[in-house]
Every structure is written in structure tokens, then in C-alpha cells.
Design a protein around this motif. Structure first.
Motif, PDB file in Angstrom:
ATOM      1  N   GLY A   1       0.784  -1.222   0.000  1.00  0.00           N
ATOM      2  CA  GLY A   1       0.000   0.000   0.000  1.00  0.00           C
ATOM      3  C   GLY A   1       0.821   1.279   0.000  1.00  0.00           C
ATOM      4  N   TRP A   2       2.097   1.194   0.304  1.00  0.00           N
ATOM      5  CA  TRP A   2       2.976   2.355   0.344  1.00  0.00           C
ATOM      6  C   TRP A   2       3.517   2.621  -1.056  1.00  0.00           C
ATOM      7  CZ3 TRP A   2       5.409   4.500   5.045  1.00  0.00           C
ATOM      8  CH2 TRP A   2       4.795   4.040   6.216  1.00  0.00           C
ATOM      9  N   LEU A   3       3.781   3.885  -1.376  1.00  0.00           N
ATOM     10  CA  LEU A   3       4.359   4.270  -2.647  1.00  0.00           C
ATOM     11  C   LEU A   3       5.848   4.535  -2.449  1.00  0.00           C
ATOM     12  CD1 LEU A   3       3.733   4.953  -5.616  1.00  0.00           C
ATOM     13  CD2 LEU A   3       3.455   7.329  -4.879  1.00  0.00           C
ATOM     14  N   ILE A   4       6.689   3.897  -3.255  1.00  0.00           N
ATOM     15  CA  ILE A   4       8.144   4.065  -3.184  1.00  0.00           C
ATOM     16  C   ILE A   4       8.596   4.708  -4.490  1.00  0.00           C
ATOM     17  CG2 ILE A   4      10.368   2.907  -2.980  1.00  0.00           C
ATOM     18  CD1 ILE A   4       8.922   0.648  -1.479  1.00  0.00           C
ATOM     19  N   SER A   5       9.369   5.805  -4.388  1.00  0.00           N
ATOM     20  CA  SER A   5       9.845   6.508  -5.576  1.00  0.00           C
ATOM     21  C   SER A   5      11.256   7.028  -5.334  1.00  0.00           C
ATOM     22  CB  SER A   5       8.910   7.668  -5.911  1.00  0.00           C
ATOM     23  OG  SER A   5       8.886   8.595  -4.847  1.00  0.00           O
TER      24      SER A   5
ATOM     25  N   GLN B   1       6.021   6.729   0.897  1.00  0.00           N
ATOM     26  CA  GLN B   1       4.862   7.488   1.347  1.00  0.00           C
ATOM     27  C   GLN B   1       3.825   6.565   1.966  1.00  0.00           C
ATOM     28  OE1 GLN B   1       3.396  10.014  -1.761  1.00  0.00           O
ATOM     29  NE2 GLN B   1       1.294   9.849  -1.037  1.00  0.00           N
ATOM     30  N   HIS B   2       3.371   6.908   3.160  1.00  0.00           N
ATOM     31  CA  HIS B   2       2.319   6.172   3.851  1.00  0.00           C
ATOM     32  C   HIS B   2       1.032   6.253   3.035  1.00  0.00           C
ATOM     33  CE1 HIS B   2      -0.602   5.120   6.970  1.00  0.00           C
ATOM     34  NE2 HIS B   2       0.417   4.589   7.637  1.00  0.00           N
ATOM     35  N   PRO B   3       0.248   5.179   3.001  1.00  0.00           N
ATOM     36  CA  PRO B   3      -0.983   5.182   2.204  1.00  0.00           C
ATOM     37  C   PRO B   3      -1.974   6.279   2.578  1.00  0.00           C
ATOM     38  CG  PRO B   3      -0.506   2.966   2.989  1.00  0.00           C
ATOM     39  CD  PRO B   3       0.488   3.880   3.628  1.00  0.00           C
TER      40      PRO B   3
ATOM     41  N   GLU C   1      -1.180   9.340   3.599  1.00  0.00           N
ATOM     42  CA  GLU C   1      -0.574  10.669   3.494  1.00  0.00           C
ATOM     43  C   GLU C   1      -0.459  11.081   2.032  1.00  0.00           C
ATOM     44  OE1 GLU C   1       3.044  10.490   5.763  1.00  0.00           O
ATOM     45  OE2 GLU C   1       1.951  10.690   7.638  1.00  0.00           O
ATOM     46  N   SER C   2      -0.387  12.377   1.788  1.00  0.00           N
ATOM     47  CA  SER C   2      -0.366  12.890   0.424  1.00  0.00           C
ATOM     48  C   SER C   2       1.038  13.213  -0.088  1.00  0.00           C
ATOM     49  CB  SER C   2      -1.239  14.143   0.337  1.00  0.00           C
ATOM     50  OG  SER C   2      -0.744  15.129   1.213  1.00  0.00           O
ATOM     51  N   PHE C   3       2.068  12.957   0.713  1.00  0.00           N
ATOM     52  CA  PHE C   3       3.437  13.239   0.286  1.00  0.00           C
ATOM     53  C   PHE C   3       4.381  12.213   0.919  1.00  0.00           C
ATOM     54  CE2 PHE C   3       2.606  15.434   4.199  1.00  0.00           C
ATOM     55  CZ  PHE C   3       3.756  15.281   4.943  1.00  0.00           C
ATOM     56  N   PRO C   4       5.531  11.974   0.285  1.00  0.00           N
ATOM     57  CA  PRO C   4       6.495  11.025   0.865  1.00  0.00           C
ATOM     58  C   PRO C   4       7.244  11.659   2.038  1.00  0.00           C
ATOM     59  CG  PRO C   4       7.278  11.815  -1.253  1.00  0.00           C
ATOM     60  CD  PRO C   4       5.933  12.431  -1.031  1.00  0.00           C
ATOM     61  N   ARG C   5       6.891  11.244   3.239  1.00  0.00           N
ATOM     62  CA  ARG C   5       7.495  11.802   4.452  1.00  0.00           C
ATOM     63  C   ARG C   5       8.867  11.191   4.739  1.00  0.00           C
ATOM     64  NH1 ARG C   5       4.922  13.921   9.145  1.00  0.00           N
ATOM     65  NH2 ARG C   5       2.951  13.355   8.197  1.00  0.00           N
ATOM     66  N   TYR C   6       9.099   9.973   4.293  1.00  0.00           N
ATOM     67  CA  TYR C   6      10.306   9.235   4.649  1.00  0.00           C
ATOM     68  C   TYR C   6      11.247   9.155   3.453  1.00  0.00           C
ATOM     69  CZ  TYR C   6       6.790   7.934   8.013  1.00  0.00           C
ATOM     70  OH  TYR C   6       5.789   7.976   8.940  1.00  0.00           O
ATOM     71  N   SER C   7      12.563   9.212   3.701  1.00  0.00           N
ATOM     72  CA  SER C   7      13.530   9.113   2.612  1.00  0.00           C
ATOM     73  C   SER C   7      14.860   8.595   3.132  1.00  0.00           C
ATOM     74  CB  SER C   7      13.708  10.470   1.937  1.00  0.00           C
ATOM     75  OG  SER C   7      14.201  11.423   2.843  1.00  0.00           O
ATOM     76  N   TYR C   8      15.664   8.109   2.196  1.00  0.00           N
ATOM     77  CA  TYR C   8      16.977   7.570   2.539  1.00  0.00           C
ATOM     78  C   TYR C   8      17.861   7.680   1.296  1.00  0.00           C
ATOM     79  CZ  TYR C   8      20.338   4.530   4.878  1.00  0.00           C
ATOM     80  OH  TYR C   8      21.465   4.039   5.484  1.00  0.00           O
ATOM     81  N   PRO C   9      19.121   8.092   1.462  1.00  0.00           N
ATOM     82  CA  PRO C   9      19.978   8.217   0.277  1.00  0.00           C
ATOM     83  C   PRO C   9      20.364   6.842  -0.276  1.00  0.00           C
ATOM     84  CG  PRO C   9      21.258   8.618   2.262  1.00  0.00           C
ATOM     85  CD  PRO C   9      19.810   8.474   2.689  1.00  0.00           C
ATOM     86  N   VAL C  10      20.457   6.755  -1.592  1.00  0.00           N
ATOM     87  CA  VAL C  10      20.966   5.544  -2.226  1.00  0.00           C
ATOM     88  C   VAL C  10      22.479   5.603  -2.095  1.00  0.00           C
ATOM     89  CG1 VAL C  10      21.140   4.247  -4.371  1.00  0.00           C
ATOM     90  CG2 VAL C  10      19.013   5.425  -3.800  1.00  0.00           C
TER      91      VAL C  10
ATOM     92  N   LEU D   1      11.710  -1.168   6.707  1.00  0.00           N
ATOM     93  CA  LEU D   1      11.172  -0.107   7.560  1.00  0.00           C
ATOM     94  C   LEU D   1       9.655  -0.012   7.440  1.00  0.00           C
ATOM     95  CD1 LEU D   1      13.865   2.675   7.057  1.00  0.00           C
ATOM     96  CD2 LEU D   1      13.555   1.176   9.032  1.00  0.00           C
ATOM     97  N   ILE D   2       9.125  -0.192   6.241  1.00  0.00           N
ATOM     98  CA  ILE D   2       7.673  -0.196   6.053  1.00  0.00           C
ATOM     99  C   ILE D   2       7.047  -1.335   6.852  1.00  0.00           C
ATOM    100  CG2 ILE D   2       5.848  -0.629   4.354  1.00  0.00           C
ATOM    101  CD1 ILE D   2       7.639   0.973   2.340  1.00  0.00           C
ATOM    102  N   ASP D   3       7.658  -2.520   6.804  1.00  0.00           N
ATOM    103  CA  ASP D   3       7.138  -3.657   7.575  1.00  0.00           C
ATOM    104  C   ASP D   3       7.116  -3.348   9.068  1.00  0.00           C
ATOM    105  OD1 ASP D   3       6.710  -5.209   5.297  1.00  0.00           O
ATOM    106  OD2 ASP D   3       8.651  -6.232   5.457  1.00  0.00           O
ATOM    107  N   VAL D   4       8.163  -2.670   9.559  1.00  0.00           N
ATOM    108  CA  VAL D   4       8.227  -2.313  10.981  1.00  0.00           C
ATOM    109  C   VAL D   4       7.101  -1.338  11.324  1.00  0.00           C
ATOM    110  CG1 VAL D   4       9.594  -1.098  12.736  1.00  0.00           C
ATOM    111  CG2 VAL D   4      10.692  -2.782  11.245  1.00  0.00           C
TER     112      VAL D   4
END
Length: 86
Positions: free
Chosen positions: A21-25, A38-40, A42-51, A66-69
Motif C-alpha cells: 500500500g505504500w508508494l516508493i519513488s 509514502q504512507h498510504p 498521506e499525500s506526500f512522501p514523508r520518509y527518505s533515505y539516500p541511495v 522499515l515499512i514492515d516495521v
């Protein structure tokens, strides 16, 4: 070759994908590739991590972990709230 912040493919945009259900971009910030999720509800991606040098696939695995947690914590919180109401 994996897409990382240090490769010429930084401008390559990954198609957004869904996980539980989460969107990953991805997004390029100051020349560095970041993975965002982005949490299902919420309207924006709150969480991020550098590649990092470990690559995009490894960063996606970390985001999924992290989503599973978060999902597990949300489920536990809902059970506790239901128990208090009962």
C-alpha cells in the motif's frame, strides 16, 4: 550496473512502485539519488533515505524492512486501542 548517487545514471527516474500500500519513488537532490516512501494515508512522501554505494536494490530492501516495521507498530497500536475500549 546499479544506479547509485555516484554513477552517471543518477538522472534515471525509477517508476514508482507499491509495497503493501505504500508508494516508493526516487528523487535526485543536489546530485544525489534518494529513495522516498509514502504512507498510504498521506499525500506526500514523508520518509527518505539516500541511495548509497550498496545500490538501489539494497536501499529498496531497507525501505521495505522499515515499512514492515511501521505496519507492525501500527497494528500493535490498534490492538492496544481496541483493548482499552473493551
Amino acid at each position: 550496473m546499479p544506479v547509485t548517487a555516484n554513477t552517471p545514471e543518477v538522472s534515471l527516474q525509477m517508476q514508482p512502485l507499491r509495497y503493501r500500500g505504500w508508494l516508493i519513488s526516487t528523487k535526485v537532490v543536489d546530485g544525489h539519488l534518494w529513495l522516498r516512501w509514502q504512507h498510504p494515508r498521506e499525500s506526500f512522501p514523508r520518509y527518505s533515505y539516500p541511495v548509497t554505494e550498496r545500490g538501489l536494490a539494497d536501499t529498496i530492501r531497507f525501505a521495505r524492512y522499515l515499512i514492515d516495521v511501521v505496519i507492525k507498530l501500527e497494528e500493535e497500536s490498534l490492538r492496544e486501542s481496541a483493548a482499552k475500549v473493551s
